[in-house]
Design a protein around this motif. Structure first.
Motif, mmCIF file in Angstrom:
data_model
loop_
_atom_site.group_PDB
_atom_site.id
_atom_site.type_symbol
_atom_site.label_atom_id
_atom_site.label_comp_id
_atom_site.label_asym_id
_atom_site.label_seq_id
_atom_site.Cartn_x
_atom_site.Cartn_y
_atom_site.Cartn_z
ATOM 1 N N TRP A 224 0.807 -1.211 0.000
ATOM 2 C CA TRP A 224 0.000 0.000 0.000
ATOM 3 C C TRP A 224 0.849 1.274 0.000
ATOM 4 O O TRP A 224 0.304 2.374 -0.037
ATOM 5 N N HIS A 225 2.152 1.139 0.048
ATOM 6 C CA HIS A 225 3.022 2.313 0.138
ATOM 7 C C HIS A 225 2.910 3.255 -1.066
ATOM 8 O O HIS A 225 2.967 4.479 -0.882
ATOM 9 N N PRO A 226 2.754 2.747 -2.297
ATOM 10 C CA PRO A 226 2.657 3.684 -3.429
ATOM 11 C C PRO A 226 1.529 4.708 -3.292
ATOM 12 O O PRO A 226 1.735 5.896 -3.553
ATOM 13 N N ILE A 227 0.340 4.265 -2.857
ATOM 14 C CA ILE A 227 -0.773 5.225 -2.754
ATOM 15 C C ILE A 227 -0.567 6.150 -1.552
ATOM 16 O O ILE A 227 -1.003 7.309 -1.573
ATOM 17 N N ILE A 228 0.106 5.657 -0.522
ATOM 18 C CA ILE A 228 0.416 6.525 0.618
ATOM 19 C C ILE A 228 1.424 7.581 0.199
ATOM 20 O O ILE A 228 1.266 8.777 0.496
ATOM 21 N N TYR A 229 2.467 7.167 -0.511
ATOM 22 C CA TYR A 229 3.451 8.118 -1.038
ATOM 23 C C TYR A 229 2.772 9.154 -1.933
ATOM 24 O O TYR A 229 3.116 10.337 -1.909
ATOM 25 N N GLY A 237 2.679 19.398 -2.044
ATOM 26 C CA GLY A 237 2.742 20.323 -3.165
ATOM 27 C C GLY A 237 2.833 19.665 -4.522
ATOM 28 O O GLY A 237 2.729 20.322 -5.560
ATOM 29 N N GLY A 238 3.039 18.350 -4.570
ATOM 30 C CA GLY A 238 3.024 17.610 -5.823
ATOM 31 C C GLY A 238 4.166 17.903 -6.769
ATOM 32 O O GLY A 238 4.023 17.763 -7.988
ATOM 33 N N LYS A 239 5.329 18.300 -6.259
ATOM 34 C CA LYS A 239 6.453 18.634 -7.141
ATOM 35 C C LYS A 239 7.209 17.406 -7.643
ATOM 36 O O LYS A 239 7.792 17.423 -8.718
ATOM 37 N N GLU A 240 7.208 16.332 -6.860
ATOM 38 C CA GLU A 240 7.882 15.110 -7.283
ATOM 39 C C GLU A 240 7.005 14.360 -8.302
ATOM 40 O O GLU A 240 5.804 14.570 -8.376
ATOM 41 N N GLU A 241 7.630 13.483 -9.056
ATOM 42 C CA GLU A 241 6.896 12.735 -10.077
ATOM 43 C C GLU A 241 6.004 11.680 -9.435
ATOM 44 O O GLU A 241 6.388 11.000 -8.483
ATOM 45 N N SER A 242 4.807 11.543 -9.963
ATOM 46 C CA SER A 242 3.851 10.573 -9.448
ATOM 47 C C SER A 242 4.276 9.147 -9.775
ATOM 48 O O SER A 242 4.901 8.887 -10.810
ATOM 49 N N LEU A 243 3.928 8.223 -8.903
ATOM 50 C CA LEU A 243 4.202 6.811 -9.138
ATOM 51 C C LEU A 243 3.121 6.171 -10.013
ATOM 52 O O LEU A 243 3.254 5.030 -10.434
ATOM 53 N N PHE A 244 2.049 6.926 -10.271
ATOM 54 C CA PHE A 244 0.927 6.402 -11.056
ATOM 55 C C PHE A 244 0.882 7.089 -12.427
ATOM 56 O O PHE A 244 1.159 8.273 -12.551
#
Length: 278
Positions: A224-229, A237-244
């Protein structure tokens, strides 16, 4: 007001001034709770959560004047928004409003009828609340039993959050997902919101959304870590690239995780309750 973020302090100062001009000696207590009190203020996302204590109950006419005060503040500062309730001293510690009593709260840009206070409000106020006016929070004789706090949170998960899961599931299956910015907001709100509830059930305390996300990475299975990340990424702030790579996958992962967390939290509560009986 040294504990308040600069922009929040400016709003609160003017709010107090405008209230005193409109209602001399009526505002007897003012406290800040929520993310600011938890030292988790996020510019552009967090509100100024407040509890205003008035000498007597407000009338509908007075509520309209207060609505005008909030409008003046909103015209001057677009953020952060104020969000809070107007009560009297006798309401301190209540977990439900008194029948046939007219309450008012400010939320979503307008003053509305009703009361917004519960065990979480009082717990944060007692342990972390910031006094603007009135006695110190520790002098308010607020006692919030851990079991009452946990019971309230679990009920919230099985009502409000369950309905939110069902709503998201319906949108996904119907193929009518909202725009990307709304998906961002929903994932941040729902995943971290439910993780705050999970923390309370497991630790009998309250933390901010970001801290709940960080806590979960040490107490929730790695699948479940990807959705938590993702939720933490959006909150920051959403500056890093999404895992999805798509909104559909991101929304589906959020729903699956929320359903898992609901079952897990109910199980934790039952196990904890059995242990307390022994």
């Amino acid at each position: 007001m040294g504990k308040l973020p600069e922009e929040a302090e400016a709003i609160v100062r003017e709010y107090v001034m405008l209230m005193e001009e409109a209602f001399p000696s009526q505002l007897e207590g003012l406290y800040i709770h929520g993310s600011i009190a938890l030292d988790a203020y996020v510019p552009g996302l967090s509100d100024v959560d407040f509890i205003a204590i008035t000498r007597k109950r407000l009338t509908e006419r007075e509520s309209r004047i207060i609505s005008g005060i909030h409008q003046k503040l909103a015209n001057k500062w677009s953020a952060p928004e104020m969000d809070g309730c107007y009560i009297t001293w006798e309401d301190i510690g209540r977990t439900s409003p008194v029948k046939d009593v007219l309450y008012f709260h400010f939320n979503g840009g307008r003053v509305q009828e009703g009361a917004h206070f519960n065990s979480i409000t009082w717990w944060i106020l007692r342990h972390y609340g910031i006094k603007i006016a009135g006695p110190e929070p520790m002098e308010l004789n607020l006692e919030v039993e851990a079991q009452n706090l946990v019971s309230y949170v679990l009920e919230n998960m099985n009502t409000y959050w369950t309905r939110r899961i069902q709503m998201l599931e319906y949108l996904i299956h119907s193929g009518i997902l909202p725009p990307e910015d709304e998906i961002h907001s929903e994932i941040e709100w729902s995943v971290l919101g439910m993780l705050r509830q999970f923390y309370t059930i497991k630790e009998h305390g309250i933390v901010s959304k970001l801290d709940a996300g960080r806590y979960a990475l040490h107490h929730i299975p790695e699948e479940w870590h990807p959705i938590i990340y993702e939720a933490v990424r959006i909150r920051k702030g959403g500056k890093e690239e999404s895992l999805f790579h798509s909104n559909e996958k991101r929304a589906a992962a959020a729903v699956s995780f929320m359903k898992y967390l609901l079952v897990y939290s109910n199980k934790l509560f039952v196990e904890d309750h059995r242990g307390s009986i022994r």
